[in-house]
Design a protein around this motif. Structure first.
Motif, short mmCIF file in Angstrom:
data_model
loop_
_atom_site.label_atom_id
_atom_site.label_comp_id
_atom_site.label_asym_id
_atom_site.label_seq_id
_atom_site.Cartn_x
_atom_site.Cartn_y
_atom_site.Cartn_z
N ILE A 114 13.21 29.21 49.61
CA ILE A 114 12.93 28.34 50.76
C ILE A 114 11.67 27.52 50.52
CG2 ILE A 114 12.22 28.35 53.19
CD1 ILE A 114 14.22 30.73 53.51
N SER A 115 10.66 28.15 49.94
CA SER A 115 9.42 27.44 49.63
C SER A 115 9.69 26.29 48.67
CB SER A 115 8.40 28.41 49.01
OG SER A 115 7.26 27.71 48.59
N ARG A 116 10.48 26.53 47.63
CA ARG A 116 10.82 25.48 46.67
C ARG A 116 11.60 24.36 47.36
NH1 ARG A 116 7.17 25.18 43.57
NH2 ARG A 116 6.36 26.21 45.38
N LEU A 117 12.51 24.71 48.25
CA LEU A 117 13.28 23.69 48.96
C LEU A 117 12.39 22.86 49.89
CD1 LEU A 117 16.55 25.63 49.75
CD2 LEU A 117 16.24 23.74 48.12
N LYS A 138 10.88 15.34 40.20
CA LYS A 138 10.16 16.55 40.62
C LYS A 138 10.91 17.24 41.76
CE LYS A 138 5.47 18.06 41.54
NZ LYS A 138 4.08 17.63 41.69
N ALA A 139 11.41 16.47 42.71
CA ALA A 139 12.19 17.04 43.81
C ALA A 139 13.43 17.75 43.27
CB ALA A 139 12.57 15.96 44.81
N ARG A 140 14.11 17.13 42.32
CA ARG A 140 15.30 17.75 41.73
C ARG A 140 14.96 19.04 40.99
NH1 ARG A 140 16.05 12.60 39.80
NH2 ARG A 140 17.18 11.32 41.25
N ARG A 141 13.83 19.06 40.28
CA ARG A 141 13.41 20.28 39.59
C ARG A 141 13.17 21.40 40.58
NH1 ARG A 141 10.06 16.84 36.80
NH2 ARG A 141 8.20 17.70 37.81
N TYR A 142 12.58 21.08 41.72
CA TYR A 142 12.32 22.10 42.72
C TYR A 142 13.62 22.63 43.31
CZ TYR A 142 7.25 22.01 42.77
OH TYR A 142 5.94 22.18 42.45
N ILE A 143 14.61 21.77 43.47
CA ILE A 143 15.92 22.22 43.95
C ILE A 143 16.55 23.16 42.92
CG2 ILE A 143 18.28 21.47 44.48
CD1 ILE A 143 16.98 18.92 45.71
N MET A 155 11.95 18.77 49.57
CA MET A 155 12.05 17.82 50.67
C MET A 155 10.76 17.01 50.81
SD MET A 155 14.28 19.80 53.61
CE MET A 155 12.91 20.80 54.10
N PHE A 156 9.63 17.68 50.64
CA PHE A 156 8.34 16.99 50.72
C PHE A 156 8.26 15.89 49.66
CE2 PHE A 156 4.05 16.45 49.10
CZ PHE A 156 3.39 16.03 50.24
N TYR A 157 8.60 16.21 48.41
CA TYR A 157 8.52 15.21 47.35
C TYR A 157 9.53 14.10 47.56
CZ TYR A 157 5.35 18.45 45.10
OH TYR A 157 4.29 19.27 44.84
#
Length: 69
Positions: free
Chosen positions: A34-37, A13-18, A41-43
């Motif tokens: 920035i929101s996605r990044l 999920k973190a990789r998808r957001y990146i 980081m949160f995930y």
């Protein structure tokens, strides 16, 4: 799902957001990128805590625990 499977899912999920952030950056939508990044980081932080056996029911709990550990 196994613990390892859950951990892999969190990191995926973190990789998808990146990846989403990169698409948004290419479109010059910097605020959304920035929101996605932030969420990537949160995930990733949530996954790190999970790997140590720590889980939290809230966003605030994850952030607080990450700062503490």
């Amino acid at each position: 799902m196994t613990r390892e499977g859950e951990l892999r899912a969190m990191l995926a999920k973190a990789r998808r957001y990146i990846s989403s952030a990169e698409v948004l950056r290419q479109q010059s939508d910097y605020d959304s990128a920035i929101s996605r990044l932030y969420y990537a980081m949160f995930y990733a932080a949530e996954a790190l805590l999970f790997s140590k056996g720590l889980t939290f029911p809230s966003h605030r709990g994850v952030i607080s625990a990450f700062a503490q550990h």
